[in-house]
Design a protein around this motif. Sequence first.
Motif, PDB file in Angstrom:
ATOM      1  N   PHE A   1      47.966   2.178  14.404  1.00 18.06           N
ATOM      2  CA  PHE A   1      47.935   1.157  14.424  1.00 18.06           C
ATOM      3  C   PHE A   1      46.680   0.764  14.384  1.00 18.06           C
ATOM      4  O   PHE A   1      46.951  -0.787  13.836  1.00 18.06           O
TER       5      PHE A   1
ATOM      6  N   LEU B   1      45.786   0.213  10.829  1.00 17.57           N
ATOM      7  CA  LEU B   1      46.235  -0.720   9.801  1.00 17.57           C
ATOM      8  C   LEU B   1      45.897  -2.103  11.127  1.00 17.57           C
ATOM      9  O   LEU B   1      46.251  -3.353  10.214  1.00 17.57           O
TER      10      LEU B   1
ATOM     11  N   GLN C   1      53.600   2.208  10.358  1.00 21.20           N
ATOM     12  CA  GLN C   1      53.244   3.115  10.705  1.00 21.20           C
ATOM     13  C   GLN C   1      53.976   4.636  10.879  1.00 21.20           C
ATOM     14  O   GLN C   1      55.698   4.609  10.465  1.00 21.20           O
TER      15      GLN C   1
END
Length: 304
Positions: free
Chosen positions: A159, A162, A182
Amino acid sequence: MTDSRLRTLRDHIRWAVSRFHASELFFGHGTDNAWDEARQLVLGALHLPWEIADSYLDCRLEDDERTYLQGLLKQRIEDRIPTAYLLGEAWFCGMPFVVDERVLIPRSPIAELIGQQFEPWLPHTPARILDLCTGSGCIGIACAVAFPEAEVVLGDISFEALEVASENIHRHNLEDRVYGVQGDGFSGLPKQRFDLIVSNPPYVDAEDFADMPAEYQHEPALGLACGDDGLDLVRRMLAEAADHLTERGILIVEVGNSQVHVEELYPEVDFTWLEFEQGGHGVFLLAAAQCREHQALFRQHVLG
């Protein structure tokens, strides 16, 4: 650090080169020598372009600039923090990307392939592209610029990575056709297919990981190491790639020094190992037909 005689840009670059050599720093995150590293850090810290005229190097720095710059040089030397993290920025395919210690610093030879629009390997202009293990998003975003009509998916298990990729999507104004997903490998992409899947996954084997210079310790281990032979994730990617490629799609994966492990593991598979004029190695290509042909074998190595 002593700063009484360091006044100009040239002074700081010269001083940095000497200290970088004396401290035996490692250069592998965008430069390959002390001079380029020093110039990148000094000019980048002061928001000056790399192509600055030589006469500007004799400009004297303000006190606050000297303090800030010398603090960065100290971190580079004493803490071995890579320059890109100190600046918060790295360049890839001629484009700037936000980077920090949540993601690897962009340095893949795949940049050369993107610059060539993957010729002669792509049979047609891709409509959908997947950058798997995207990190900062640099590969996928550069692909989006190279193919302005393509939809691009940036996939990563992290995460945090990202979040950085999202910053870079916004930085390059690509929110309309580039987005992050994800998931572990292909797990976040059920039934989705792509004309081009490109990946720079973690592939460093245990031996190489243990021997990496201190600069690499600042990068997320999740993006580097992946099992004894470095291929834990690559095995799974190969086993599932056929289910995510279009009929004439292609898969391109960087495995670096773990190329030897790939060749030992799959002697039956005719991988195309790509060559690079600008340096780099360990990047293979498989066509969708090859992924389908060998899928049973690939799955055996995951299950077995």
